[in-house]
Enzyme design. Structure first.
Site, PDB file in Angstrom:
ATOM      1  N   ASN A  16       0.836  -1.214   0.000  1.00 28.69           N
ATOM      2  CA  ASN A  16       0.000   0.000   0.000  1.00 28.69           C
ATOM      3  C   ASN A  16       0.868   1.260   0.000  1.00 28.69           C
ATOM      4  O   ASN A  16       0.555   2.235  -0.682  1.00 28.69           O
ATOM      5  CB  ASN A  16      -0.945  -0.005   1.207  1.00 28.69           C
ATOM      6  CG  ASN A  16      -2.169  -0.868   0.962  1.00 28.69           C
ATOM      7  OD1 ASN A  16      -2.979  -0.562   0.101  1.00 28.69           O
ATOM      8  ND2 ASN A  16      -2.289  -1.956   1.706  1.00 28.69           N
ATOM      9  N   LEU A  88       0.605  -2.677  12.163  1.00 23.80           N
ATOM     10  CA  LEU A  88      -0.043  -3.623  13.070  1.00 23.80           C
ATOM     11  C   LEU A  88       0.245  -3.324  14.537  1.00 23.80           C
ATOM     12  O   LEU A  88       0.714  -4.176  15.286  1.00 23.80           O
ATOM     13  CB  LEU A  88       0.403  -5.055  12.729  1.00 23.80           C
ATOM     14  CG  LEU A  88       0.018  -5.524  11.331  1.00 23.80           C
ATOM     15  CD1 LEU A  88       0.563  -6.915  11.059  1.00 23.80           C
ATOM     16  CD2 LEU A  88      -1.497  -5.501  11.158  1.00 23.80           C
ATOM     17  N   HIS A 107      -8.154  -0.968   5.840  1.00 23.55           N
ATOM     18  CA  HIS A 107      -8.484  -2.273   6.421  1.00 23.55           C
ATOM     19  C   HIS A 107      -9.093  -3.152   5.323  1.00 23.55           C
ATOM     20  O   HIS A 107      -9.974  -2.693   4.587  1.00 23.55           O
ATOM     21  CB  HIS A 107      -9.468  -2.082   7.576  1.00 23.55           C
ATOM     22  CG  HIS A 107      -9.747  -3.359   8.300  1.00 23.55           C
ATOM     23  ND1 HIS A 107      -8.886  -3.879   9.244  1.00 23.55           N
ATOM     24  CD2 HIS A 107     -10.759  -4.247   8.175  1.00 23.55           C
ATOM     25  CE1 HIS A 107      -9.372  -5.033   9.684  1.00 23.55           C
ATOM     26  NE2 HIS A 107     -10.507  -5.280   9.041  1.00 23.55           N
TER      27      HIS A 107
HETATM   28  C1  GRF Z   1      -3.332  -4.646   3.971  1.00 27.25           C
HETATM   29  O1  GRF Z   1      -4.235  -5.677   3.679  1.00 27.25           O
HETATM   30  C2  GRF Z   1      -3.994  -3.582   4.814  1.00 27.25           C
HETATM   31  O2  GRF Z   1      -5.349  -3.405   4.515  1.00 27.25           O
HETATM   32  C3  GRF Z   1      -3.850  -4.144   6.185  1.00 27.25           C
HETATM   33  O3  GRF Z   1      -2.577  -4.742   6.201  1.00 27.25           O
HETATM   34  C4  GRF Z   1      -2.210  -5.127   4.875  1.00 27.25           C
HETATM   35  C5  GRF Z   1      -0.896  -4.488   4.559  1.00 27.25           C
HETATM   36  O4  GRF Z   1      -0.368  -4.852   3.318  1.00 27.25           O
HETATM   37  N1  GRF Z   1      -4.080  -3.140   7.197  1.00 27.25           N
HETATM   38  P1  GRF Z   1       0.899  -4.093   2.734  1.00 27.25           P
HETATM   39  O5  GRF Z   1       1.961  -4.122   3.831  1.00 27.25           O
HETATM   40  O6  GRF Z   1       0.491  -2.705   2.374  1.00 27.25           O
HETATM   41  O7  GRF Z   1       1.325  -4.899   1.544  1.00 27.25           O
END
Ligand code: GRF
Length: 193
Positions: A16, A88, A107
């Protein structure tokens, strides 16, 4: 329209984060990423940041004053908008209050469904499949002191296929929805800045 100074928080792969980096570099977003911070030293998101010459900072969560350090770092970089992109760790109350209305999270479910304690990463998608849901998706929302409870900014759905596994669903939601709505949500907030 002025851009925002983004502070992006990651704990994992950072795909992301990459979607934001790409949108900034292509000019789709006016904002700039001023720092990327992680509570995991090995988070690949930090590596992605370094590859794009962005300040990549690890703050050790074992330190007693972790929350104060995080808050001070965001202030030092004069961050306008904190983006939780796969971060997290629960955000502490003082940070939420200091950045009230200026923290967003992504999310991977149709909140309020499959949000809250224990619903993170692959666990979200496993629960969606176990419940036989016909659709799932992702949500970008403002962050308040609850877990996954703030007001929704954007939400998009997709169909859950009968042969989906938690992994295939996770991948489609990330690629088809998350990477788009996170950038769209930031663009929306830019428009209001
Ligand atoms: C994503 O699915 C986001 O929605 C969730 O954690 C994941 C992170 O993925 N909160 P990345 O680290 O961005 O690949």
């Amino acid at each position: 329209m002025r851009g925002l100074r983004l502070g992006v928080l990651v704990s994992g792969s950072g795909s992301n984060l990459q979607s934001i980096i790409d949108a900034v570099e292509s000019g789709k977003l006016k904002s700039e990423i001023v720092c990327v911070i992680s509570n995991k030293e090995q988070a690949y998101g930090l590596e992605r940041a370094r590859k794009h010459n962005l300040p990549a900072l690890f703050i050790n969560p074992k330190e007693e004053n972790y929350d104060a350090k995080l808050l001070n770092t965001l202030k030092a970089y004069e961050v306008d908008l904190v983006v939780l992109a796969g971060y997290l760790k629960i955000i502490d109350k003082e940070l939420v209050e200091t950045f009230k209305g200026r923290i967003i999270n992504i999310h991977p479910s149709l909140l309020p469904k499959y949000g809250g304690k224990g619903y993170y990463g692959i666990h979200v998608h496993a629960a969606v499949i176990a419940a036989g849901e016909k659709e799932s998706g992702a949500t970008v929302h403002h962050v308040d002191i609850g877990i996954d409870t703030g007001d929704t900014i954007l939400q998009k759905k997709l169909e859950v296929y009968t042969d989906d596994t938690p992994e295939s669903l996770q991948k489609r939601i990330l690629e088809e929805i998350e990477h788009k709505i996170l950038v769209e949500a930031i663009a929306h907030l830019e428009g209001r800045a």
